[in-house]
Motif scaffolding. Structure first.
Motif, short mmCIF file in Angstrom:
data_model
loop_
_atom_site.label_atom_id
_atom_site.label_comp_id
_atom_site.label_asym_id
_atom_site.label_seq_id
_atom_site.Cartn_x
_atom_site.Cartn_y
_atom_site.Cartn_z
N MET A 1 -20.15 -36.26 -19.75
CA MET A 1 -20.75 -35.47 -20.81
C MET A 1 -19.76 -34.43 -21.31
SD MET A 1 -23.79 -32.64 -20.44
CE MET A 1 -22.93 -31.08 -20.44
N GLY A 2 -19.53 -34.41 -22.60
CA GLY A 2 -18.69 -33.39 -23.19
C GLY A 2 -19.56 -32.29 -23.78
N VAL A 3 -19.00 -31.09 -23.83
CA VAL A 3 -19.74 -29.96 -24.39
C VAL A 3 -18.85 -29.19 -25.36
CG1 VAL A 3 -19.15 -28.42 -22.45
CG2 VAL A 3 -21.16 -27.94 -23.85
N VAL A 4 -19.42 -28.84 -26.49
CA VAL A 4 -18.75 -27.94 -27.43
C VAL A 4 -19.15 -26.54 -27.05
CG1 VAL A 4 -18.58 -27.17 -29.83
CG2 VAL A 4 -18.62 -29.62 -29.30
N ASN A 5 -18.17 -25.74 -26.66
CA ASN A 5 -18.44 -24.36 -26.27
C ASN A 5 -18.07 -23.44 -27.43
OD1 ASN A 5 -19.05 -22.08 -24.69
ND2 ASN A 5 -16.91 -21.86 -24.12
N LEU A 6 -19.03 -22.64 -27.87
CA LEU A 6 -18.76 -21.64 -28.88
C LEU A 6 -17.90 -20.55 -28.25
CD1 LEU A 6 -22.27 -21.77 -30.43
CD2 LEU A 6 -20.14 -22.05 -31.74
N ALA A 7 -16.64 -20.51 -28.64
CA ALA A 7 -15.65 -19.63 -28.02
C ALA A 7 -15.32 -18.48 -28.96
CB ALA A 7 -14.39 -20.42 -27.71
N SER A 8 -15.30 -17.27 -28.42
CA SER A 8 -15.02 -16.10 -29.25
C SER A 8 -13.88 -15.25 -28.71
CB SER A 8 -16.28 -15.21 -29.33
OG SER A 8 -16.55 -14.65 -28.06
N GLY A 9 -13.38 -15.60 -27.54
CA GLY A 9 -12.39 -14.73 -26.89
C GLY A 9 -13.06 -13.64 -26.08
N GLY A 10 -14.39 -13.62 -26.09
CA GLY A 10 -15.15 -12.62 -25.34
C GLY A 10 -15.38 -13.05 -23.90
N ASP B 1 -18.23 -13.49 -22.16
CA ASP B 1 -19.28 -14.47 -21.90
C ASP B 1 -18.81 -15.89 -22.21
OD1 ASP B 1 -20.80 -12.19 -21.40
OD2 ASP B 1 -21.74 -12.21 -23.37
N SER B 2 -18.26 -16.11 -23.41
CA SER B 2 -17.86 -17.47 -23.78
C SER B 2 -16.68 -17.95 -22.95
CB SER B 2 -17.55 -17.55 -25.28
OG SER B 2 -16.39 -16.84 -25.62
N SER B 3 -15.79 -17.05 -22.60
CA SER B 3 -14.64 -17.44 -21.76
C SER B 3 -15.08 -17.83 -20.36
CB SER B 3 -13.62 -16.30 -21.69
OG SER B 3 -13.12 -15.99 -22.98
N LEU B 4 -16.06 -17.11 -19.83
CA LEU B 4 -16.59 -17.45 -18.51
C LEU B 4 -17.30 -18.80 -18.55
CD1 LEU B 4 -17.06 -16.65 -15.56
CD2 LEU B 4 -19.15 -15.46 -16.30
N ILE B 5 -18.04 -19.08 -19.61
CA ILE B 5 -18.71 -20.38 -19.75
C ILE B 5 -17.68 -21.51 -19.76
CG2 ILE B 5 -20.04 -21.84 -21.32
CD1 ILE B 5 -21.63 -19.32 -22.08
N THR B 6 -16.59 -21.31 -20.49
CA THR B 6 -15.53 -22.33 -20.53
C THR B 6 -14.97 -22.55 -19.13
OG1 THR B 6 -14.96 -21.86 -22.83
CG2 THR B 6 -13.27 -22.91 -21.48
N MET B 7 -14.69 -21.47 -18.43
CA MET B 7 -14.13 -21.57 -17.08
C MET B 7 -15.08 -22.32 -16.15
SD MET B 7 -12.81 -18.46 -14.61
CE MET B 7 -11.16 -18.31 -15.30
N LEU B 8 -16.35 -21.96 -16.18
CA LEU B 8 -17.34 -22.60 -15.30
C LEU B 8 -17.51 -24.08 -15.63
CD1 LEU B 8 -20.07 -19.79 -15.24
CD2 LEU B 8 -18.43 -20.34 -13.42
N SER B 9 -17.51 -24.41 -16.92
CA SER B 9 -17.66 -25.81 -17.33
C SER B 9 -16.48 -26.64 -16.85
CB SER B 9 -17.78 -25.90 -18.86
OG SER B 9 -18.93 -25.25 -19.31
N LEU B 10 -15.29 -26.11 -17.00
CA LEU B 10 -14.09 -26.83 -16.56
C LEU B 10 -14.08 -27.01 -15.05
CD1 LEU B 10 -11.47 -25.22 -18.95
CD2 LEU B 10 -12.26 -27.59 -19.00
N GLU B 11 -14.55 -25.99 -14.32
CA GLU B 11 -14.63 -26.09 -12.85
C GLU B 11 -15.59 -27.21 -12.43
OE1 GLU B 11 -13.64 -21.44 -11.63
OE2 GLU B 11 -15.68 -22.22 -11.38
N GLU B 12 -16.59 -27.47 -13.26
CA GLU B 12 -17.56 -28.53 -12.95
C GLU B 12 -17.08 -29.90 -13.43
OE1 GLU B 12 -21.39 -27.45 -14.48
OE2 GLU B 12 -21.48 -25.61 -13.30
N LYS C 1 -3.62 -18.62 -21.44
CA LYS C 1 -3.38 -18.00 -20.12
C LYS C 1 -4.04 -18.77 -18.99
CE LYS C 1 -4.18 -13.64 -17.62
NZ LYS C 1 -2.82 -13.31 -17.24
N PHE C 2 -5.26 -19.25 -19.21
CA PHE C 2 -6.02 -19.90 -18.14
C PHE C 2 -5.98 -21.44 -18.21
CE2 PHE C 2 -7.70 -15.62 -18.25
CZ PHE C 2 -7.65 -15.28 -16.91
N GLY C 3 -5.19 -21.97 -19.15
CA GLY C 3 -5.08 -23.41 -19.25
C GLY C 3 -6.33 -24.09 -19.78
#
Length: 195
Positions: A1-10, A12-23, A52-54
């Motif tokens: 399953m792919g997910v489009v993450n609304l990214a703002s540089g903030g 909340d959105s950066s943490l969501i990206t990190m958590l999704s990639l970890e999963e 910075k976080f790949g």
């Protein structure tokens, strides 16, 4: 399953990206310029944090005309950045843009960085809104696109604590867009209260 993450540089959105990639989820970050005052600073930070976080490189969607006509404290310096922050249709615009992009990418979900409903100030920050938006998006797209808010049970203090635990730094969450956060907008106030 792919997910489009609304990214703002903030945060909340950066943490969501990190958590999704970890999963192990395929993440397609999407930055939406809706004409917000902080667009340039957010985009610059978004690119820097992702590098910075790949994280996968975010795509940029220019919907800046929205903010030229839908005037609020987030889109015009003539409005109060906190007291007049409600931007009608903003989160629905985000979800529609992200869902259209998800169809193009073959992703089955979109994620948005909303926090606990206890903190919601506006009608487009609730689970009810997300559920209804998901139904409308399915009708509009002709296919199911899940709308998820992975931090919906989190308060800002929870987000800050988890981000610190994971070493997530360098984000930018001020609505003003200045180099130094304004300390007055809703985002700045949430962060100050919870620290």
């Amino acid at each position: 399953m792919g997910v489009v993450n609304l990214a703002s540089g903030g945060l909340d959105s950066s943490l969501i990206t990190m958590l999704s990639l970890e999963e192990g989820v395929d993440v397609y970050p999407l930055f939406v310029d809706y004409g917000q005052l902080a667009a340039n600073k957010e985009w610059e930070t978004c690119l820097a944090v992702h590098e910075k976080f790949g994280f996968p490189e975010p795509d940029y969607m220019d919907l800046s005309g929205f903010g030229k006509l839908i005037i609020s404290g987030l889109t015009s310096p003539e409005k109060h950045i906190k007291e007049e922050a409600f931007t009608p249709g903003r989160n629905l615009l985000f979800l529609l843009a992200a869902s259209s992009y998800a169809v193009q990418k073959g992703a089955s979900a979109v994620s948005i960085g909303l926090l606990s409903e206890e903190l919601s100030l506006f009608p487009d920050q609730t689970g009810v809104f997300l559920g209804k938006a998901e139904l409308a998006i399915e009708e509009a797209m002709g296919q199911k696109i899940s709308v998820v808010a992975p931090l919906l049970e989190f308060k800002k203090a929870d987000v800050i604590a988890l981000a610190k635990e994971k070493g997530l730094i360098g984000t930018y969450s001020c609505h003003a867009g200045a180099e130094v956060p304004c300390g007055e907008c809703i985002s700045c106030m949430e962060t100050q209260i919870e620290q």
